[in-house]
Design an enzyme around this catalytic site. Sequence first.
Site, PDB file in Angstrom:
ATOM      1  CE1 TYR A   1      63.063 -16.503 -25.192  1.00 34.39           C
ATOM      2  CE2 TYR A   1      61.910 -14.508 -24.507  1.00 34.39           C
ATOM      3  CZ  TYR A   1      62.860 -15.138 -25.292  1.00 34.39           C
ATOM      4  OH  TYR A   1      63.618 -14.398 -26.175  1.00 34.39           O
TER       5      TYR A   1
ATOM      6  CG  HIS B   1      60.486  -7.748 -27.610  1.00 35.89           C
ATOM      7  ND1 HIS B   1      60.815  -8.252 -28.843  1.00 35.89           N
ATOM      8  CD2 HIS B   1      60.997  -6.508 -27.571  1.00 35.89           C
ATOM      9  CE1 HIS B   1      61.517  -7.356 -29.522  1.00 35.89           C
ATOM     10  NE2 HIS B   1      61.648  -6.286 -28.762  1.00 35.89           N
TER      11      HIS B   1
ATOM     12  CE1 TYR C   1      63.779 -16.389 -29.192  1.00 39.88           C
ATOM     13  CE2 TYR C   1      65.589 -17.935 -28.945  1.00 39.88           C
ATOM     14  CZ  TYR C   1      64.908 -16.816 -28.521  1.00 39.88           C
ATOM     15  OH  TYR C   1      65.350 -16.129 -27.415  1.00 39.88           O
TER      16      TYR C   1
ATOM     17  CE  LYS D   1      64.962 -17.942 -19.171  1.00 37.72           C
ATOM     18  NZ  LYS D   1      63.922 -17.165 -18.565  1.00 37.72           N
TER      19      LYS D   1
ATOM     20  N   PRO E   1      73.135 -20.340 -24.575  1.00 35.36           N
ATOM     21  CG  PRO E   1      73.981 -19.360 -26.516  1.00 35.36           C
ATOM     22  CD  PRO E   1      74.218 -20.486 -25.561  1.00 35.36           C
TER      23      PRO E   1
END
Length: 394
Positions: free
Chosen positions: A386, A76, A205, A298, A294
């Site tokens: 990220y 991704h 998100y 990570k 969550p």
Amino acid sequence: MTPTVRTRVAIVGAGPAGLLLSHLLDAAGIPSVVIDQRSRDEIESTIRAGILEQGTVELLDTLGDASRVRTVGHRHDGIELRFAGEGHRIDFPSLVGRSVWLYPQHEVLKDLIAARLAAGQDLRFGVTAENVVDAETDRPRVIARDAEGQPFEIEAEFVVGSDGSRSVARAAVTGSSTGGYFREYPFAWFGILCEAPPSADELIYSNSPDGFALISQRSATVQRMYFQCDPGTDTAAYSEAQLWDELQKRVPGTTLKEGPIFQRDVLRFRSFVAHELLRGRVALVGDAAHTVPPTGAKGMNLAVADVRLLADALRALLLDGDARPLETYPERALRRIWKAQHFSWWMTSLLHVAPDATDFDRRRQLGELRGVVESRHGQAYLAEAYCGWPLTSG
Ligand code: DHB
């Protein structure tokens, strides 16, 4: 006399951290014994997160063909942040030259278990560690019970606690089973798995007035989605139609592709870092050492980063008699752990709506979100964390 198994490294916990450590040690010629109180089937079927940092994928590449991340998983190159009715794509390669892979943790575990067993690893399921003793000697021991409930001990030159957030090994390091820095959150995630095609190309998100939702994926036919809920929520409290309503109202602008929901769970949010990661010849890695909420995925990646450092330190100790890398393991691991703690806390507070949020808080949060998406530097901070800081950076 209690039967005693002798090895160089005893590893308590066959999650990603323990299994990967046994692989890295074996590659250096260091034998280990890995135990876990769960069955192989339980380990391979427990649903956890699904996002691997690039550095995690590269370390799994050392398993050779046994790692299916690059064949079964999906790269991704971005995520979408959605708020105030608009989506904003964060493009990882153009911002930080890195990506992530969507590949569920239980698939990583299947790969690791198959590879370790094929390599002849002493890997024992259904074995319960009761205590870790003699940390401050050069022969620490794990007091355990085998799958039949019979007591036995593992005597080693080093013991690693990779036994998760309810770690038994932790007490040998911190002096108590809980000693650490701790934070709870006033919300949790309601997670579902459903049979449906993906609703979007990338993860969404979404911050909405009704709370947060994450539209994630598992495969072409199975999807993983979460929505913010009260920590006391009962998974049976919602009908399927109500679950789709809850999810759908949090992602205005996208029509979710619905399908039968075949699993539900509630994930608690906690931040935790143990006060100590090392005592004598016992060290903690992964969730035994720290827990993150969550958001941002990570948890497993942080465990892998700990293991990378500890494997190097144990090679130096056990092959060269050099204890210095081990002595600095906690300090080097904690640098990354606290960065990841901050990132996980930040992504959480950026996107969730606190139950007691005022109008001021809500508007401030939208300002913060705009500050991120309207700034290349803001986007790059998110993308860098990220996708994961380089594994060599301490
Ligand atoms: C998933 C979980 C996360 O916490 C996250 O940030 C992204 C994806 C997942 O389970 O798919």
